[in-house]
Design a protein around this motif. Sequence first.
Motif, PDB file in Angstrom:
ATOM      1  N   UNK A 134       0.826  -1.216   0.000  1.00 27.41           N
ATOM      2  CA  UNK A 134       0.000   0.000   0.000  1.00 27.41           C
ATOM      3  C   UNK A 134       0.858   1.263   0.000  1.00 27.41           C
ATOM      4  N   UNK A 135       2.060   1.179   0.562  1.00 28.53           N
ATOM      5  CA  UNK A 135       2.897   2.374   0.612  1.00 28.53           C
ATOM      6  C   UNK A 135       3.407   2.772  -0.770  1.00 28.53           C
ATOM      7  N   UNK A 136       3.330   1.865  -1.750  1.00 30.58           N
ATOM      8  CA  UNK A 136       3.828   2.153  -3.092  1.00 30.58           C
ATOM      9  C   UNK A 136       2.758   2.756  -3.997  1.00 30.58           C
ATOM     10  N   UNK A 137       1.582   3.047  -3.456  1.00 31.74           N
ATOM     11  CA  UNK A 137       0.489   3.592  -4.252  1.00 31.74           C
ATOM     12  C   UNK A 137       0.862   4.776  -5.137  1.00 31.74           C
ATOM     13  N   UNK A 138       1.614   5.768  -4.616  1.00 30.08           N
ATOM     14  CA  UNK A 138       1.941   6.937  -5.450  1.00 30.08           C
ATOM     15  C   UNK A 138       2.762   6.626  -6.694  1.00 30.08           C
TER      16      UNK A 138
END
Length: 309
Positions: A134-138
């Motif tokens: 989820x932290x890689x969304x951007x």
Amino acid sequence: MTQTPDKNSPLPDRETADILCIGSVLWDVIGRSASVMRHGSDVPGRITRLPGGVAMNIANTLVRFGLTPALLSAVGRDAEGNDLVAACAARGMITSTIYRSDDLPTDRYMAVEGANGLIAAIADAHSLEAAGAKILGPLSDGRLATADAPYTGPVALDGNLTLELLSEIAHDALLAQADLRVAPASPGKAERLGPFLQTARGTLYVNLEEAGLLCQSHFETSRAAAEGLIARGAARVLVTDGGGDATEGRPDGFLTQTPPQVLVTRVTGAGDTFMAAHIAAETGGADPEAALARALRAAAVYVSGETAL
């Protein structure tokens, strides 16, 4: 739960960030004493709470070198998380790319240091691990990049991510065109960098102990450790040994330098400072010898208690 940016922070343009810092952003709780400490020591000292985590520490030094980092991490929506995000933003970091969770608490790191160095430390990065990809969304939703227009700039990545996610990053096209710079976060997590040896991707920043763990061997010098890592498939490595020599290794050669000798007053964050200073130097166009010298000088100044510039 889907990722939602901080409503109080504008979304960055993809050109705004000079570098991405992916990994732990948490509170560092550090107890320091001027006394030599042993098992069971009970001594006077100072206890501080500062924004920390490998990704944040690297970002903090990059800011001091004039770069603008974007943070990709997980921070809770609790009071500690709100304070942490505000502190990072005040330091010049892009925080709207941080995954903010309603369910996960903000991570913490606790360490005790004496005149004889680091005595003990505990890293509680369970929320970062639970957040996972989820932290890689951007990197795919257009804020920093998309699948059709991947991110191509420098990335500082730390080993507080799970082995599964690190392996995904090492093999995935999401960051295939990026300049990956990878650190293990701690000796206990060094073996998580295995996928980057297997894929010959990125530049690895490790100390002598971490290099030994990755190679399942023991090395006496940074040069020997760098040679061992390159032999096991690493594309490029930077191996440090505290106040001893440091070595940059590539398949086509090795470069070894001795750091300045200083009085050590702190050790937590020294490796992060070295890595950030090296990245900043190369981003600014420094050649390998100048970049390594600048990184060693910055780390030496840092451990002496001064500002790492």
